[in-house]
Design a protein around this motif. Structure first.
Motif, short mmCIF file in Angstrom:
data_model
loop_
_atom_site.label_atom_id
_atom_site.label_comp_id
_atom_site.label_asym_id
_atom_site.label_seq_id
_atom_site.Cartn_x
_atom_site.Cartn_y
_atom_site.Cartn_z
N VAL A 105 0.84 -1.20 0.00
CA VAL A 105 0.00 0.00 0.00
C VAL A 105 0.88 1.26 0.00
N TRP A 106 1.97 1.23 0.77
CA TRP A 106 2.86 2.39 0.82
C TRP A 106 3.50 2.62 -0.55
N PHE A 107 3.95 1.56 -1.21
CA PHE A 107 4.53 1.72 -2.55
C PHE A 107 3.51 2.31 -3.52
N ILE A 108 2.29 1.80 -3.47
CA ILE A 108 1.23 2.32 -4.36
C ILE A 108 1.01 3.81 -4.09
N GLN A 109 0.97 4.18 -2.81
CA GLN A 109 0.76 5.59 -2.44
C GLN A 109 1.90 6.46 -2.97
N CYS A 110 3.13 5.98 -2.83
CA CYS A 110 4.29 6.74 -3.35
C CYS A 110 4.20 6.91 -4.86
#
Length: 74
Positions: free
Chosen positions: A46-51
């Motif tokens: 999820v963090w990668f997607i957000q970045c």
């Protein structure tokens, strides 16, 4: 890559941080080609997607949304 950076930091870290960083590296490598299987991997994904979304949208306000809904299975 994030996994490579985590491994480099692990090489120069104390034992407690070293294990954590190696776990992060392993998780990053795994989710780069596979769906997450643990809460830690799902959260990293999820963090990668957000970045990526923030980069693509030019730092526009993009919400994580209902994280409880899509992270619940983990």
């Amino acid at each position: 890559s994030y996994a490579k950076s985590a491994r480099q930091f692990a090489a120069s870290s104390q034992s407690d941080d070293r294990e954590r960083l190696l776990t992060i590296a392993s998780d990053c490598e795994y989710i780069s080609e596979n769906p997450p299987v643990s809460f830690r991997q799902a959260l990293q994904f999820v963090w990668f997607i957000q970045c990526f979304l923030e980069t693509e949208a030019g730092n526009a306000a993009i919400s994580f949304g209902r994280m409880d809904s899509y992270l619940y299975p983990y």
